[in-house]
Write an enzyme that holds these catalytic residues in place. Structure first.
Site, PDB file in Angstrom:
ATOM      1  N   CYS A   1      34.157  37.188  39.877  1.00  0.00           N
ATOM      2  CA  CYS A   1      35.296  37.872  40.506  1.00  0.00           C
ATOM      3  C   CYS A   1      35.048  39.379  40.608  1.00  0.00           C
ATOM      4  CB  CYS A   1      36.548  37.578  39.679  1.00  0.00           C
ATOM      5  SG  CYS A   1      37.989  38.546  40.127  1.00  0.00           S
TER       6      CYS A   1
ATOM      7  N   CYS B   1      37.788  41.557  39.186  1.00  0.00           N
ATOM      8  CA  CYS B   1      37.740  41.498  37.717  1.00  0.00           C
ATOM      9  C   CYS B   1      36.708  42.488  37.183  1.00  0.00           C
ATOM     10  CB  CYS B   1      37.392  40.094  37.234  1.00  0.00           C
ATOM     11  SG  CYS B   1      38.586  38.824  37.683  1.00  0.00           S
TER      12      CYS B   1
END
Length: 140
Positions: free
Chosen positions: A66, A69
């Site tokens: 991600c 993230c």
């Protein structure tokens, strides 16, 4: 929980309820400061920390693939240092702990949850910076 003394390298067993407290090394009696880094946890450790913590807990649900993230990670790291002694910061890899993510209804990442006394105080999805996360903890 095992914490390593920065002065002598001794591994010290620290109960999860004391992660936000300063202590002393059992060997050299040097300072063991409060946890100041995000703690990567599995479901069992997560449950123990959330149940025992006398301070708010911020949880970062993330995954290695991600990109947002990865953008949030330095903010989470800095926040953990900023709130050491006043809060605990956990990281949950949703790829390794899908049941834990499902328990909190995590459908998008990064996802952040603030818990106090084991109960959800705040839950947010999407990229956030350190100041925003600090505000969630202050409100808890």
């Amino acid at each position: 929980m095992v914490r390593t003394c920065a002065a002598c390298g001794t591994k010290n067993a620290v109960p999860t309820r004391h992660l936000a407290h300063a202590g002393r090394c059992g060997s050299c009696h040097g300072a063991l400061p409060p946890l100041s880094v995000p703690l990567d946890v599995d479901a069992a450790t997560f449950d123990d920390v959330v149940r025992e913590s006398p301070v708010p807990v911020l949880v970062d649900f993330w995954a290695p693939w991600c990109a947002p993230c990865r953008q949030a990670a330095p903010h989470v790291q800095q926040l953990a240092a900023d709130v050491a002694g006043r809060a605990v910061v956990l990281k949950v890899n949703t790829e390794r702990e899908p049941e834990l993510a499902a328990r909190f209804g995590v459908r998008g990442i990064p996802s952040f949850v603030v818990l106090r006394g084991g109960r959800v105080v705040t839950q947010r999805v999407g990229l956030a910076d350190r100041r925003e996360m600090a505000g969630w903890l202050a409100a808890a």
